[in-house]
Design a protein around this motif. Structure first.
Motif, PDB file in Angstrom:
ATOM      1  N   GLY A 331       0.809  -1.213   0.000  1.00  0.00           N
ATOM      2  CA  GLY A 331       0.000   0.000   0.000  1.00  0.00           C
ATOM      3  C   GLY A 331       0.839   1.258   0.000  1.00  0.00           C
ATOM      4  O   GLY A 331       2.065   1.245  -0.139  1.00  0.00           O
ATOM      5  N   ALA A 332       0.153   2.378   0.180  1.00  0.00           N
ATOM      6  CA  ALA A 332       0.827   3.675   0.116  1.00  0.00           C
ATOM      7  C   ALA A 332       1.718   3.928   1.322  1.00  0.00           C
ATOM      8  O   ALA A 332       2.782   4.544   1.199  1.00  0.00           O
ATOM      9  CB  ALA A 332      -0.215   4.793  -0.012  1.00  0.00           C
ATOM     10  N   CYS A 333       1.277   3.461   2.496  1.00  0.00           N
ATOM     11  CA  CYS A 333       2.040   3.744   3.716  1.00  0.00           C
ATOM     12  C   CYS A 333       2.715   2.509   4.295  1.00  0.00           C
ATOM     13  O   CYS A 333       3.396   2.601   5.311  1.00  0.00           O
ATOM     14  CB  CYS A 333       1.135   4.384   4.769  1.00  0.00           C
ATOM     15  N   GLY A 334       2.557   1.328   3.665  1.00  0.00           N
ATOM     16  CA  GLY A 334       3.204   0.119   4.153  1.00  0.00           C
ATOM     17  C   GLY A 334       2.534  -0.447   5.391  1.00  0.00           C
ATOM     18  O   GLY A 334       1.573   0.108   5.919  1.00  0.00           O
ATOM     19  N   TRP A 335       3.051  -1.584   5.802  1.00  0.00           N
ATOM     20  CA  TRP A 335       2.565  -2.247   7.021  1.00  0.00           C
ATOM     21  C   TRP A 335       3.590  -2.087   8.133  1.00  0.00           C
ATOM     22  O   TRP A 335       4.788  -2.038   7.869  1.00  0.00           O
ATOM     23  CB  TRP A 335       2.341  -3.732   6.760  1.00  0.00           C
ATOM     24  N   PRO A 336       3.173  -2.028   9.387  1.00  0.00           N
ATOM     25  CA  PRO A 336       1.791  -1.897   9.870  1.00  0.00           C
ATOM     26  C   PRO A 336       1.273  -0.480   9.651  1.00  0.00           C
ATOM     27  O   PRO A 336       2.055   0.474   9.618  1.00  0.00           O
ATOM     28  CB  PRO A 336       1.911  -2.226  11.363  1.00  0.00           C
ATOM     29  N   HIS A 337      -0.043  -0.348   9.518  1.00  0.00           N
ATOM     30  CA  HIS A 337      -0.612   0.957   9.186  1.00  0.00           C
ATOM     31  C   HIS A 337      -0.361   1.988  10.278  1.00  0.00           C
ATOM     32  O   HIS A 337      -0.029   3.134   9.992  1.00  0.00           O
ATOM     33  CB  HIS A 337      -2.115   0.818   8.935  1.00  0.00           C
ATOM     34  N   GLY A 338      -0.526   1.600  11.528  1.00  0.00           N
ATOM     35  CA  GLY A 338      -0.393   2.566  12.615  1.00  0.00           C
ATOM     36  C   GLY A 338       0.595   2.155  13.681  1.00  0.00           C
ATOM     37  O   GLY A 338       0.459   2.557  14.840  1.00  0.00           O
ATOM     38  N   GLY A 339       1.592   1.362  13.324  1.00  0.00           N
ATOM     39  CA  GLY A 339       2.548   0.887  14.318  1.00  0.00           C
ATOM     40  C   GLY A 339       3.985   1.073  13.875  1.00  0.00           C
ATOM     41  O   GLY A 339       4.278   1.810  12.933  1.00  0.00           O
ATOM     42  N   HIS A 340       4.911   0.387  14.564  1.00  0.00           N
ATOM     43  CA  HIS A 340       6.326   0.478  14.236  1.00  0.00           C
ATOM     44  C   HIS A 340       6.951  -0.917  14.238  1.00  0.00           C
ATOM     45  O   HIS A 340       6.328  -1.891  14.667  1.00  0.00           O
ATOM     46  CB  HIS A 340       7.058   1.400  15.220  1.00  0.00           C
ATOM     47  N   ILE A 341       8.190  -0.994  13.750  1.00  0.00           N
ATOM     48  CA  ILE A 341       8.890  -2.262  13.615  1.00  0.00           C
ATOM     49  C   ILE A 341      10.183  -2.191  14.426  1.00  0.00           C
ATOM     50  O   ILE A 341      11.003  -1.290  14.214  1.00  0.00           O
ATOM     51  CB  ILE A 341       9.222  -2.567  12.139  1.00  0.00           C
ATOM     52  N   ALA A 342      10.366  -3.126  15.344  1.00  0.00           N
ATOM     53  CA  ALA A 342      11.600  -3.246  16.120  1.00  0.00           C
ATOM     54  C   ALA A 342      12.430  -4.371  15.507  1.00  0.00           C
ATOM     55  O   ALA A 342      11.946  -5.497  15.381  1.00  0.00           O
ATOM     56  CB  ALA A 342      11.300  -3.536  17.585  1.00  0.00           C
ATOM     57  N   VAL A 343      13.664  -4.060  15.122  1.00  0.00           N
ATOM     58  CA  VAL A 343      14.495  -4.997  14.380  1.00  0.00           C
ATOM     59  C   VAL A 343      15.806  -5.226  15.125  1.00  0.00           C
ATOM     60  O   VAL A 343      16.432  -4.273  15.591  1.00  0.00           O
ATOM     61  CB  VAL A 343      14.794  -4.471  12.956  1.00  0.00           C
ATOM     62  N   GLN A 344      16.209  -6.483  15.198  1.00  0.00           N
ATOM     63  CA  GLN A 344      17.529  -6.829  15.721  1.00  0.00           C
ATOM     64  C   GLN A 344      18.448  -7.123  14.549  1.00  0.00           C
ATOM     65  O   GLN A 344      18.193  -8.020  13.752  1.00  0.00           O
ATOM     66  CB  GLN A 344      17.455  -8.043  16.647  1.00  0.00           C
ATOM     67  N   CYS A 345      19.524  -6.360  14.453  1.00  0.00           N
ATOM     68  CA  CYS A 345      20.467  -6.466  13.348  1.00  0.00           C
ATOM     69  C   CYS A 345      21.712  -7.223  13.806  1.00  0.00           C
ATOM     70  O   CYS A 345      22.197  -7.017  14.924  1.00  0.00           O
ATOM     71  CB  CYS A 345      20.831  -5.066  12.845  1.00  0.00           C
ATOM     72  N   CYS A 346      22.238  -8.091  12.946  1.00  0.00           N
ATOM     73  CA  CYS A 346      23.421  -8.876  13.305  1.00  0.00           C
ATOM     74  C   CYS A 346      24.702  -8.076  13.130  1.00  0.00           C
ATOM     75  O   CYS A 346      25.607  -8.144  13.963  1.00  0.00           O
ATOM     76  CB  CYS A 346      23.487 -10.140  12.464  1.00  0.00           C
ATOM     77  N   LEU A 347      24.808  -7.341  12.032  1.00  0.00           N
ATOM     78  CA  LEU A 347      26.023  -6.601  11.705  1.00  0.00           C
ATOM     79  C   LEU A 347      25.816  -5.116  11.951  1.00  0.00           C
ATOM     80  O   LEU A 347      24.836  -4.526  11.465  1.00  0.00           O
ATOM     81  CB  LEU A 347      26.414  -6.840  10.242  1.00  0.00           C
ATOM     82  N   GLY A 348      26.739  -4.517  12.694  1.00  0.00           N
ATOM     83  CA  GLY A 348      26.608  -3.106  13.018  1.00  0.00           C
ATOM     84  C   GLY A 348      26.568  -2.215  11.793  1.00  0.00           C
ATOM     85  O   GLY A 348      25.915  -1.164  11.795  1.00  0.00           O
ATOM     86  N   LYS A 349      27.241  -2.621  10.714  1.00  0.00           N
ATOM     87  CA  LYS A 349      27.280  -1.778   9.513  1.00  0.00           C
ATOM     88  C   LYS A 349      25.918  -1.684   8.824  1.00  0.00           C
ATOM     89  O   LYS A 349      25.681  -0.782   8.019  1.00  0.00           O
ATOM     90  CB  LYS A 349      28.305  -2.326   8.525  1.00  0.00           C
ATOM     91  N   ASN A 350      25.013  -2.637   9.126  1.00  0.00           N
ATOM     92  CA  ASN A 350      23.698  -2.649   8.479  1.00  0.00           C
ATOM     93  C   ASN A 350      22.641  -1.864   9.237  1.00  0.00           C
ATOM     94  O   ASN A 350      21.505  -1.754   8.768  1.00  0.00           O
ATOM     95  CB  ASN A 350      23.220  -4.093   8.303  1.00  0.00           C
ATOM     96  N   VAL A 351      22.970  -1.336  10.403  1.00  0.00           N
ATOM     97  CA  VAL A 351      21.974  -0.643  11.225  1.00  0.00           C
ATOM     98  C   VAL A 351      21.419   0.571  10.492  1.00  0.00           C
ATOM     99  O   VAL A 351      20.197   0.744  10.363  1.00  0.00           O
ATOM    100  CB  VAL A 351      22.584  -0.231  12.579  1.00  0.00           C
ATOM    101  N   THR A 352      22.307   1.427  10.006  1.00  0.00           N
ATOM    102  CA  THR A 352      21.862   2.645   9.313  1.00  0.00           C
ATOM    103  C   THR A 352      21.080   2.292   8.056  1.00  0.00           C
ATOM    104  O   THR A 352      20.060   2.920   7.743  1.00  0.00           O
ATOM    105  CB  THR A 352      23.070   3.523   8.961  1.00  0.00           C
TER     106      THR A 352
END
Length: 752
Positions: A331-352
């Protein structure tokens, strides 16, 4: 006649007394002496309450009364069920459906989903309730049909319908109307029983198929979606279960490639304490839009993507990239419509890169940053338990409140600690969403700023009408002072030992952090089951990923030992244990939590024994990574206090970010190489020429630190009843004096 009259009192039934025959009327009744009648027990009990009108009732009369009362109770319950309870339940479900605002799902799907979940989770209890509702409906409806058609009491109709519905034979002597109603009720009872048995059989057969395949969609709203099943799932769910925030979700949907039944079995196998959480599992791909829709990723309030330790770091991050792109493309605004995504990254260089891939909704934490915390904890004993105390929902945690609500608007940040009685202000989140942890003391707090605080709960966020201390008057009284660290451990040349070095462990993160914090010429020995070529390849790959090389620290010696001999005394004895300034004993999680901890504890026991035998004066204070609380207790019995459970700590951090993105801004700053760090300091470093006080309050310590340094004090050390040193974050009574000695320390956040 006596029995019938007594029964009429409660039954309101027609009094039917047969007329005497002419022959009987002409006869003279013989007279007999009345025999004493034994009054029934229930009559003797109720006579004082109801009077003489019940005195003549015998046992049969009371049975008629009780049978009629029970019949009317059943009928009234059936009427209440269909006129109030079921309609109320329907409208409550409809209101809940509208409040959750679940786009793309009909109310029929919502009802079906919750009915199926109730049947699957309720088991025998749900079957029994459904059977009672069906039987009660049949009997109530049959009783009133009989009463209308026969112009008789509904209670009699209830009794007859009960007999007929139980497939009892109909008395041939009854009237045709009674017989017809009886046959209809019997047929209805048989049909209901057959349909009920067939429905239950088909339902559970279908539920078994759906349970194994995880095909049916989840119809929830505002829930949390957990993508993946890893070693952190248990700790994450348990941390989420103890969260008391009003915004915390009560339903968690788990999506993983394993079959649904295997996901549920794995959660049970881990003995996960989910508390009041409702756990719903589905099988599917986290990067598939249809599978994400199946767990309600579009209408949820939070999505959490945990690391997959079984995969190489690059591959795990690659899967996360695909999932984020799928979510963004809906969709236009992506999922979730009214929430946020918490992500655990393995490599520090990929955080940004991950933050930029789905800006505004993605909040990324990297486990590599814990390597820096582990180095700090090795330098300052006690930092790990302090950091662990502020991560998670137990004890103090991060909160934010508007500057206006705290009566801090227009004041300088250096004044803020004296306007907070139950909290510790550590930073500012400005109107643009930027985080300023440990801002300049001269920073003027604006009305639209949010103050970030350490607090026990949100009830502690209360404004004060006057400050706890007049800081300016205190500063004029005691004069100025400058912070001078008496025992700095930055840029020291050190000898380091890292045990249990693996590709997915924190060994490389520790090496990179040591290279930043230690002086040139530092050396590191590695003790592991990998070959020398494998270790060198892993370190080289880590340097390429971090886009830098190790300059201040070099790997001096690699001790390669077979896995089954890692705890052998003669193998450990080849290392110069007395020469190391810092010892890092990591957990080899690839062995499994239990076996990894057994190996770690055995290695510590051997090392400590060897040092005590050959170098009894040498201090052995290793930093030990553990996987379970049991290992922590075992190491404490061995005198080792400096332990860190990285899996639990990362799970707690992810749970904090999942509930409130405020934690992401604070933790990203505290764990970064360029932000602020926590440190343990001596109070004398802030006093200048002022003598060390023998008694002091926390407010006075805040004033001393504010005067001398660009730091924020958040806690101090205390001695418990056994004389052991414990760390207290955010002391609640900040005006209570306590004794102070030269061995006591304070905990600060300082800009590195």
């Amino acid at each position: 006649i006596r029995i019938t009259t007594a029964a009429r009192i409660s039954l309101f039934l027609p009094l039917q007394v047969p007329a005497p025959s002419p022959e009987a009327a002409t006869k003279v009744a013989p007279t007999y002496a009345p025999a004493p009648v034994k009054m029934p027990l229930i009559t003797r009990i109720l006579e004082p309450l109801l009077g003489k009108q019940v005195a003549g009732m015998d046992q049969h009369g009371w049975w008629v009364v009780m049978r009629t009362a029970i019949g009317w109770a059943v009928l009234l319950y059936g009427i209440w069920m269909w006129t109030w309870w079921l309609p109320s339940l329907y409208f409550r479900m409809h209101d809940a459906y509208q409040k959750e605002n679940i786009d793309g799902r009909t109310f029929k799907q919502y009802l079906t989903y919750h009915f199926n979940y109730w049947m699957a989770s309720g088991g025998i209890s749900a079957m029994f309730q459904l059977l009672v509702i069906g039987i009660l409906t049949l009997l109530t409806l049959g009783a009133f049909i009989y009463a209308i058609m026969m112009q008789d009491s509904p209670v009699r109709g209830l009794w007859l319908c009960t007999v007929w519905a139980s497939a009892a034979s109909v008395d041939p002597a009854v009237t045709a109307m009674e017989g017809g109603v009886g046959m209809i009720a019997t047929f209805g009872g048989l049909v209901l029983l057959a349909v009920l048995l067939t429905t239950i059989s088909d339902f559970f057969a279908e539920q078994q198929r759906k349970s194994n395949e995880g095909r049916d969609p989840i119809v929830e709203g505002g829930h949390l979606v957990l993508l993946g099943l890893s070693s952190q799932t248990k700790q994450f769910l348990e941390e989420l279960a103890i969260c008391e925030a009003s915004s915390a979700p009560t339903t968690v949907a788990i999506l993983h490639t394993l079959p649904k039944s295997e996901i549920e079995q794995e959660i049970k196998r881990q003995n996960t304490n989910t508390g009041d959480l409702k756990i719903v599992c589905r099988s599917g791909l986290p990067s598939s839009a249809s599978d994400l829709w199946k767990v309600g990723a579009d209408v949820c309030s939070r999505i959490v993507i945990l690391d997959e330790p079984a995969l190489p770091r690059d591959e795990a991050d690659a899967i996360t990239f695909g999932t984020l792109l799928t979510l963004r493309g809906q969709g236009a605004c992506g999922w979730p419509h009214g929430g946020h995504i918490a992500v655990q990254c393995c490599l520090g260089k990929n955080v940004t890169f991950m933050n930029d891939l789905y800006p505004g909704k993605t909040f990324v934490l990297s486990g590599e940053r814990l390597g820096r915390l582990m180095v700090q904890s090795a330098q300052d004993q006690g930092l790990c338990p302090i950091f662990n105390a502020i991560i998670g929902f137990e004890g103090d945690e991060f909160y934010s409140a508007s500057a206006e609500s705290l009566n801090l608007a227009g004041k300088l940040f250096q004044e803020a600690p004296f306007w907070c009685e139950q909290t510790v202000p550590i930073g500012i989140r400005d109107s643009g969403g930027a985080y300023h942890i440990n801002p300049e003391k001269s920073y003027e707090i604006k009305e639209d700023d949010e103050v970030i605080l350490l607090a026990e709960d949100d009830d502690a966020l209360q404004p004060l009408s006057k400050p706890l201390m007049d800081f300016e008057a205190w500063k004029m009284k005691f004069g100025s002072a400058t912070f001078e660290e008496s025992d700095p451990n930055d840029n020291e040349v050190v000898q380091v030992l890292i045990c249990n070095f693996t590709e997915r462990g924190y060994g490389c993160a520790i090496l990179l952090a040591l290279d930043e914090m230690c002086g040139a010429g530092s050396e590191c020995d590695i003790y592991c089951s990998l070959s020398e070529d494998e270790v060198i390849s892993i370190i080289k790959n880590a340097e390429e990923e971090a886009d830098r090389t190790l300059k201040n620290i070099k790997v001096r010696k690699i001790f390669t030992v077979p896995q089954h001999q890692m705890t052998s005394r003669h193998k450990i004895n080849v290392m110069p244990l007395q020469d190391y300034d810092f010892n890092f004993v990591l957990a080899d999680a690839a062995l499994g939590f239990q076996k990894a901890d057994e190996q770690t504890v055995a290695m510590i026991i051997q090392m400590k024994s060897l040092i005590q035998e050959s170098f009894p004066e040498h201090k052995f204070e290793p930093l030990v990574e553990v996987c379970t609380p049991n290992a922590t207790l075992q190491l404490e019995l061995c005198g080792i206090q400096n332990t860190i459970n990285t899996i639990s700590m990362m799970s707690k951090a992810m749970a904090l970010v999942a509930i409130d993105t405020l934690a992401h801004g604070v933790l990203s700053d505290l764990l970064s190489a360029t932000g602020n760090n926590m440190d343990i300091m001596y109070l004398k470093d802030y006093l200048g020429t002022q003598p060390l006080p023998q008694q002091i309050t926390f407010v006075e310590i805040a004033a001393i630190v504010n005067r001398a340094a660009q730091q924020v004090v958040i806690g101090w050390s205390e001695s418990n009843e056994q004389g052991e040193k414990v760390w207290v974050v955010n002391p609640k009574n900040k005006l209570l004096p306590r004794p102070w000695s030269a061995e006591d320390k304070i905990v600060v956040i300082k800009d590195v």
